[in-house]
Structures are given as structure tokens and as C-alpha cells.
Write a protein that holds these residues in place. Sequence first.
Motif, PDB file in Angstrom:
ATOM      1  N   VAL A   1      14.541 -10.671  -4.672  1.00 40.19           N
ATOM      2  CA  VAL A   1      13.887 -10.661  -3.359  1.00 40.19           C
ATOM      3  C   VAL A   1      14.685 -11.531  -2.393  1.00 40.19           C
ATOM      4  CG1 VAL A   1      11.532 -10.240  -4.178  1.00 40.19           C
ATOM      5  CG2 VAL A   1      12.386 -12.581  -4.039  1.00 40.19           C
ATOM      6  N   MET A   2      14.521 -11.205  -1.125  1.00 34.66           N
ATOM      7  CA  MET A   2      15.237 -11.984  -0.127  1.00 34.66           C
ATOM      8  C   MET A   2      14.309 -13.064   0.411  1.00 34.66           C
ATOM      9  SD  MET A   2      17.269 -10.732   3.264  1.00 34.66           S
ATOM     10  CE  MET A   2      18.060  -9.329   2.531  1.00 34.66           C
ATOM     11  N   GLY A   3      14.754 -14.304   0.357  1.00 32.59           N
ATOM     12  CA  GLY A   3      13.920 -15.403   0.829  1.00 32.59           C
ATOM     13  C   GLY A   3      13.618 -15.250   2.317  1.00 32.59           C
ATOM     14  N   GLU A   4      12.369 -15.494   2.662  1.00 30.69           N
ATOM     15  CA  GLU A   4      11.986 -15.372   4.067  1.00 30.69           C
ATOM     16  C   GLU A   4      12.736 -16.414   4.902  1.00 30.69           C
ATOM     17  OE1 GLU A   4       7.777 -15.236   5.296  1.00 30.69           O
ATOM     18  OE2 GLU A   4       7.535 -14.124   3.417  1.00 30.69           O
ATOM     19  N   GLY A   5      13.270 -16.011   6.007  1.00 30.66           N
ATOM     20  CA  GLY A   5      13.969 -16.953   6.875  1.00 30.66           C
ATOM     21  C   GLY A   5      15.374 -17.224   6.393  1.00 30.66           C
ATOM     22  N   SER A   6      15.505 -17.755   5.171  1.00 31.07           N
ATOM     23  CA  SER A   6      16.820 -18.167   4.689  1.00 31.07           C
ATOM     24  C   SER A   6      17.745 -16.969   4.451  1.00 31.07           C
ATOM     25  CB  SER A   6      16.668 -18.952   3.389  1.00 31.07           C
ATOM     26  OG  SER A   6      16.264 -18.076   2.349  1.00 31.07           O
ATOM     27  N   GLY A   7      17.149 -15.819   4.091  1.00 32.96           N
ATOM     28  CA  GLY A   7      17.972 -14.649   3.796  1.00 32.96           C
ATOM     29  C   GLY A   7      18.643 -14.736   2.431  1.00 32.96           C
ATOM     30  N   GLU A   8      18.380 -15.813   1.690  1.00 32.98           N
ATOM     31  CA  GLU A   8      18.995 -15.958   0.369  1.00 32.98           C
ATOM     32  C   GLU A   8      18.329 -15.055  -0.652  1.00 32.98           C
ATOM     33  OE1 GLU A   8      19.367 -19.911  -1.397  1.00 32.98           O
ATOM     34  OE2 GLU A   8      19.989 -20.550   0.622  1.00 32.98           O
ATOM     35  N   LEU A   9      19.115 -14.566  -1.597  1.00 34.37           N
ATOM     36  CA  LEU A   9      18.549 -13.715  -2.640  1.00 34.37           C
ATOM     37  C   LEU A   9      18.104 -14.578  -3.807  1.00 34.37           C
ATOM     38  CD1 LEU A   9      21.122 -10.777  -2.679  1.00 34.37           C
ATOM     39  CD2 LEU A   9      18.939 -10.912  -1.468  1.00 34.37           C
ATOM     40  N   ARG A  10      16.924 -14.248  -4.344  1.00 32.39           N
ATOM     41  CA  ARG A  10      16.535 -14.945  -5.575  1.00 32.39           C
ATOM     42  C   ARG A  10      15.771 -14.002  -6.490  1.00 32.39           C
ATOM     43  NH1 ARG A  10      11.324 -16.336  -4.013  1.00 32.39           N
ATOM     44  NH2 ARG A  10      11.187 -16.452  -1.781  1.00 32.39           N
ATOM     45  N   GLU A  11      15.670 -14.412  -7.758  1.00 30.15           N
ATOM     46  CA  GLU A  11      15.003 -13.590  -8.768  1.00 30.15           C
ATOM     47  C   GLU A  11      13.544 -14.000  -8.868  1.00 30.15           C
ATOM     48  OE1 GLU A  11      16.842 -11.410 -11.277  1.00 30.15           O
ATOM     49  OE2 GLU A  11      17.931 -11.392  -9.369  1.00 30.15           O
ATOM     50  N   GLU A  12      12.653 -13.016  -8.932  1.00 25.41           N
ATOM     51  CA  GLU A  12      11.233 -13.336  -9.047  1.00 25.41           C
ATOM     52  C   GLU A  12      10.570 -12.440 -10.076  1.00 25.41           C
ATOM     53  OE1 GLU A  12       8.704 -13.126  -5.581  1.00 25.41           O
ATOM     54  OE2 GLU A  12       9.503 -15.059  -4.903  1.00 25.41           O
TER      55      GLU A  12
END
Length: 366
Positions: free
Chosen positions: A225-236
Motif C-alpha cells: 500500500v502507498m502511505g498516505e501523504g508520504s507516498g512511500e510503499l509499505r507491506e500490510e
Amino acid sequence: MRGVNPENPGGREVPAPKEIAQALERRVLGQQQAVREMAIALSKKLAGLPTGNILLVGSSGTGKTTLMRAVERYLAADPTLAHRSTLIRVHANVLAATEGPPGEALLVRLLDRAREQLGAQASTETLLERVGHGLVFVDEVDKIRSRVAGQPNPAGIRAQEALLTVIENEAVPLTLPEWAGGETVAVDSSGLLFVCAGAFEGLYDAVFDRVTVGRDRGALQSVTVMGEGSGELREELDFHLRDWLRVEDLFDYGMTPQFLSRFDAMVLLEDLSEDDLVRIFLDTPDSGLAQARVYFASRGIELAISPAAVRRVAREAALQPRLGARALKEAFRRVLHEYEFEPERHAPAGVLMLDTDEVERALTGA
Ligand SMILES: Nc1ncnc2c1ncn2[C@@H]1O[C@H](COP(=O)(O)OP(=O)(O)OP(=O)(O)O)[C@@H](O)[C@H]1O
Ligand SMILES: [Mg+2]
């Protein structure tokens, strides 16, 4: 729409599932699936048709007992319905404590209830006929696990056996009480409807573990998923108990396969959102707000609360998901605390107004 009871074509009409659901929804908010299953089962039951047993699984404070009580009230409120159904609600662990052959205590309770409804002049035959077609609500069914912390739990095993004896059995021995003659008869209990409910605390974690690190490791895949605001990708991990719960998880929890096989439907109740909590607070007849209004009215004071203050109470309650809607009462009690002793002091012109300031102050001590 009401239908006709095929076993009693000249008799009174049977309410349709939709009509029953609408009545139950006055007390149970959300939980549409559970309400509908219950309404369908009840409609069939009142029509004298066979219907499968239901197991309700849902976190603490999400409405299981409320749903059972809503059915009790619904049946009791309409004399024609009350007259053709005998309902008892018991705590599962009572079944372990009782003496006598397994299951007999339940039948005795049904018999007593039928006699209360039909009067002491009703014949034993009529009463037994009612017993064989009763409704049995067993609450807290998760408390009768066959194993607890890896050890056998004799009380739980006994209680599950007691239930097994009366679910779908054509000849359960019942020793009648003195007033009914005291002899032992065989009761056909295959026409009983059982609705069992439990919170099964820990089930969520157990199933999550099974599909992430346990037996079915890797079954639940993480999503990017793409972190809100930061635009960073992370696994959830997007885990919903509903997607993964299997009957085997309840075996592991300590419900025996024989017991579970007696249920046609296993219904999961939803966890309550903050919006649900707001609605429960504002719209249910037994909510903390409704009770407070009655109290203040008895002191001649009208209680008013702003929408923002209601939201604040719901947000506070949502911080304690383990309590479900019970957290609402707990949070609101903290707010009311300082007003209940001498309400007149806080109610100029007979109105006690609670806004965010009052609520905030009570909840945070600020
Ligand atoms: N879905 C709901 N609709 C309306 N009220 C609810 C709902 N869920 C909970 N409540 C309110 O919250 C309180 C606790 O609910 P209830 O006793 O039904 O919980 P439960 O699911 O039986 O929990 P437990 O597993 O702890 O017994 C009640 O006061 C009830 O009014
Ligand atoms: Mg309950």
C-alpha cells in the motif's frame, strides 16, 4: 406479508422474516446478517417448519445477548406469538453445574416456562408438546470449552454433552416434576431450535496466527500500500476473521466436532465502528443516554447533548474495542458522574446541556 402455518391452516398468520427483522432492528443496530438469520429461523419456527440451529460468534459487546433479548421481547410483546412459542435463555455454564442426566435440566426449564405461559391447568401432554418445539438460547457458549490452556475441562465437556443430548434427539429421557406426576417419559427434542452465542475471545489472534505464522503459514499474503501523504510503499496484512475462520478453528478452541456439526449456520457479528457506536448511543432504548434522560427527567431536568459531544463519547468508547458498545456506558458514566449528584446546580432553566467542553473535561480531567 404474513403467511399461513401449513400445520395450522385455519390458525393465525406467521410474520415474514422481513417484518421480524424490522422489529429486531429497533434494538440491535447493524449486525444485518445475524438479524436476518435470526428472523428467518424464527419465521420458519413460528410456521411450524424445520429450521437449522444457529451459532453466533462475535466480539464482546457487539450485540449477541442484545439480539437474543430482542427476540424474547418481540415474542413476548405479541400475545399470539407468545402463545405459540416457548423460549428459554440460559448461560452455557449452567449446563455443566446441573445434576441429573445430561440435557434434562434444559427440558425441565422449558417445561416450567411452558407451564408459566399456559397456566397450571394445561395438561402435561400439551406442555410436553410445547417443550419439544421450544426455542433454546444458549449464551456464553464459549465458556464450555472442552480444553482450557491445554488441559481437559470436565465442566465444559459435561455441558457440551448435555447440549448434544438434546439437540436433534428423538427420545431424551425426562423425569417429570412432582406436579406432572413424577414419571419418566421420552421427549422428542428434534423440533427444538437452538441459538448459541459466544465471544470466543482469543479466536481472532488464533486464526491470525494460523494463517501468518502457524499451520497455514503464508496463506495470508501482505499487500503493498502507498502511505498516505508520504507516498512511500509499505507491506500490510489485511486480515478479516470472516475471510479465514473455519470450523476447525472452533475445534481448536475447544468445541467438539460433534457439537459444532449440529449447527447449520455460523454467523459472525461485525465489530462496531465509531459510527455504529454513535447510533447505538443515540438510538437504542437501553443506551446510557436513554437511561440518563430518564434519571434527569425524574429530577425534573431535561438532558441535552450536542452532536459533537456525542461523537466525542463514541470516540472515547472506540479506544476500548475489547468492550464493544459497553465502553459507551463506561465513558458516558464518567461524563455524568459530576452531574448526577446535584443536577439542579448545573441545569439553569431545567436544562442540562452537555457540549464538547463538558465531555472533554470529564474524560481527560482537563
Ligand atoms: N449491535 C448493537 N446494537 C445495539 N446495542 C448494542 C449492540 N451491540 C452492543 N450493544 C449494547 O452494548 C451492550 C452490550 O451488548 P451485548 O450484551 O449484546 O454484548 P455481547 O455481544 O453479548 O457481549 P459478550 O460477549 O461480552 O456477552 C448492551 O448494553 C447493548 O445495549
Ligand atoms: Mg453477551
